[in-house]
Design a protein around this motif. Sequence first.
Motif, PDB file in Angstrom:
ATOM      1  N   ALA A 279     -21.084  65.817 -85.554  1.00  0.00           N
ATOM      2  CA  ALA A 279     -20.926  66.869 -84.545  1.00  0.00           C
ATOM      3  C   ALA A 279     -19.700  67.721 -84.844  1.00  0.00           C
ATOM      4  N   ASP A 280     -19.754  68.967 -84.421  1.00  0.00           N
ATOM      5  CA  ASP A 280     -18.565  69.821 -84.517  1.00  0.00           C
ATOM      6  C   ASP A 280     -17.566  69.470 -83.412  1.00  0.00           C
ATOM      7  N   TYR A 281     -18.103  69.147 -82.214  1.00  0.00           N
ATOM      8  CA  TYR A 281     -17.248  68.793 -81.081  1.00  0.00           C
ATOM      9  C   TYR A 281     -17.972  67.760 -80.214  1.00  0.00           C
ATOM     10  N   MET A 301     -14.330  58.971 -85.331  1.00  0.00           N
ATOM     11  CA  MET A 301     -15.250  59.555 -86.303  1.00  0.00           C
ATOM     12  C   MET A 301     -14.723  60.881 -86.856  1.00  0.00           C
ATOM     13  N   GLY A 302     -13.505  61.259 -86.411  1.00  0.00           N
ATOM     14  CA  GLY A 302     -12.880  62.466 -86.924  1.00  0.00           C
ATOM     15  C   GLY A 302     -13.346  63.741 -86.253  1.00  0.00           C
ATOM     16  N   THR A 303     -13.824  63.630 -85.003  1.00  0.00           N
ATOM     17  CA  THR A 303     -14.395  64.777 -84.297  1.00  0.00           C
ATOM     18  C   THR A 303     -13.524  65.179 -83.115  1.00  0.00           C
ATOM     19  N   PRO A 304     -13.121  66.443 -83.008  1.00  0.00           N
ATOM     20  CA  PRO A 304     -12.321  66.889 -81.861  1.00  0.00           C
ATOM     21  C   PRO A 304     -13.136  66.828 -80.577  1.00  0.00           C
ATOM     22  N   CYS A 305     -12.415  66.679 -79.456  1.00  0.00           N
ATOM     23  CA  CYS A 305     -13.084  66.456 -78.172  1.00  0.00           C
ATOM     24  C   CYS A 305     -12.785  67.579 -77.181  1.00  0.00           C
ATOM     25  N   ARG A 346     -10.668  78.285 -83.224  1.00  0.00           N
ATOM     26  CA  ARG A 346      -9.527  77.766 -83.958  1.00  0.00           C
ATOM     27  C   ARG A 346      -9.992  76.860 -85.094  1.00  0.00           C
ATOM     28  N   PRO A 347      -9.241  76.830 -86.183  1.00  0.00           N
ATOM     29  CA  PRO A 347      -9.604  75.910 -87.267  1.00  0.00           C
ATOM     30  C   PRO A 347      -9.378  74.461 -86.843  1.00  0.00           C
ATOM     31  N   CYS A 348     -10.280  73.591 -87.229  1.00  0.00           N
ATOM     32  CA  CYS A 348     -10.146  72.160 -86.934  1.00  0.00           C
ATOM     33  C   CYS A 348      -9.266  71.486 -87.987  1.00  0.00           C
ATOM     34  N   HIS A 349      -8.692  70.365 -87.601  1.00  0.00           N
ATOM     35  CA  HIS A 349      -7.913  69.566 -88.539  1.00  0.00           C
ATOM     36  C   HIS A 349      -8.851  68.731 -89.410  1.00  0.00           C
ATOM     37  N   ALA A 350      -8.290  68.130 -90.432  1.00  0.00           N
ATOM     38  CA  ALA A 350      -9.046  67.175 -91.247  1.00  0.00           C
ATOM     39  C   ALA A 350      -9.389  65.951 -90.400  1.00  0.00           C
ATOM     40  N   ARG A 351     -10.454  65.253 -90.764  1.00  0.00           N
ATOM     41  CA  ARG A 351     -10.864  64.063 -90.013  1.00  0.00           C
ATOM     42  C   ARG A 351      -9.714  63.071 -89.846  1.00  0.00           C
ATOM     43  N   SER A 352      -8.930  62.916 -90.901  1.00  0.00           N
ATOM     44  CA  SER A 352      -7.853  61.929 -90.876  1.00  0.00           C
ATOM     45  C   SER A 352      -6.840  62.207 -89.774  1.00  0.00           C
ATOM     46  N   PHE A 353      -6.686  63.480 -89.392  1.00  0.00           N
ATOM     47  CA  PHE A 353      -5.737  63.826 -88.333  1.00  0.00           C
ATOM     48  C   PHE A 353      -6.179  63.229 -87.000  1.00  0.00           C
ATOM     49  N   TYR A 354      -7.444  63.424 -86.637  1.00  0.00           N
ATOM     50  CA  TYR A 354      -7.945  62.906 -85.358  1.00  0.00           C
ATOM     51  C   TYR A 354      -7.929  61.381 -85.363  1.00  0.00           C
ATOM     52  N   ILE A 355      -8.283  60.791 -86.497  1.00  0.00           N
ATOM     53  CA  ILE A 355      -8.288  59.328 -86.604  1.00  0.00           C
ATOM     54  C   ILE A 355      -6.886  58.769 -86.402  1.00  0.00           C
TER      55      ILE A 355
END
Length: 374
Positions: A279-281, A301-305, A346-355
């Motif tokens: 998912a994108d969000y 899972m590296g997905t912004p909420c 806005r640009p999303c961060h890399a998956r590792s950032f959310y994790i």
Amino acid sequence: MKRRNFLITTMGMRSGGVTTVSINLAEGLKKIGHSVTLLSYMNDASAQQLKSLRQQGIDYQSFDLPSVSLRHTLTILRVNYKFIKTELNQYDGVMLNCLIPSILFCLPQRFTSVKSKNMINFHSALSEYFSRVSRSKKYVLLALSRLIKNEYLLVNVSEHASRDAENVLRVQQVKTLYNPACSQEDINYIPQKAPHAWLENDKFTTFVGCGRLCAQKNFARMLRSFAHLYKQNNQMRLIILGEGEEFDILQKLANDLEISKAVHMAGFQENPKDYFYYADYFWLTSQFEGFGMVLVEALVMGTPCISVDCPHGPSEIITDESVGLLMPYNTDDKTAASMIQNYTQRPCHARSFYISKISQFLDTNIAQRFVDMF
């Protein structure tokens, strides 16, 4: 470290978030070197659940009750009494889940000489729960709560929910034990393929929501806001995972809002992680939550909420806009759509950032905090 033996109780193995938390905590305790028994009142574990528990060395027991409804209260009291008399002494600590099941365990224990260290996890915003039950049931439960509030370790799943429980029960001792919402295995997880065509089509911006299709989760609000989003950008897509009593109502609402071709009601999914991953969000519109564990499950899972700031947990997970968008609870549908539209630009961060933001919710970290509380 001394190896200890813990008991975790659950009313059933298909009890939604409580079941997930119970299994995750049991797995976390095993990983840090302790023994654990998972006791279910109903023997409704799936073959996959039983296989997983066996592989991890978690002892599974069941009272094999056909139901845990109020009409079976006497049966529940009786099996609890027998278990307490014959089995309870072997455990160094006991996790009891939810208010009513905890009362039904502690009540018969008072008629025995067996002592144990019991932790009671409410798993919910008690004020919201009591506002939805009859006045007579509320007074009975508050009276029976006197059995537990001064003798047992009381916890809840977020700081706000803990303070709420203190106000409702008139105590000053409810501690916070966040849900063990994720594991190292989740961090390392990579799906083999996207579970839906929209999720692998780069031209779409796809939102995923997940939960029981009931009034509390307020998916109607999500659909109304999405309708405004879709009018602004017809490349938006929404996938809702879950089943429940509002399925037909929500399907009709999507039709009435003329967004049915951009909304997929996917029903219950055994493994929603695949949807979260692609998912994108992730999107939450609940009226209230005890914690909001699904937000952590999406972040790992590296997905912004995207979430409304409902009572009581989301604000403790989405702590700033780098993690996700937290909207005021009373935001109207059109304004919410505008806020989401701006956020998705806005640009999303890399998956590792959310994790990296969810380490405090790892099963091993929560399991260690659980052990330290006893």
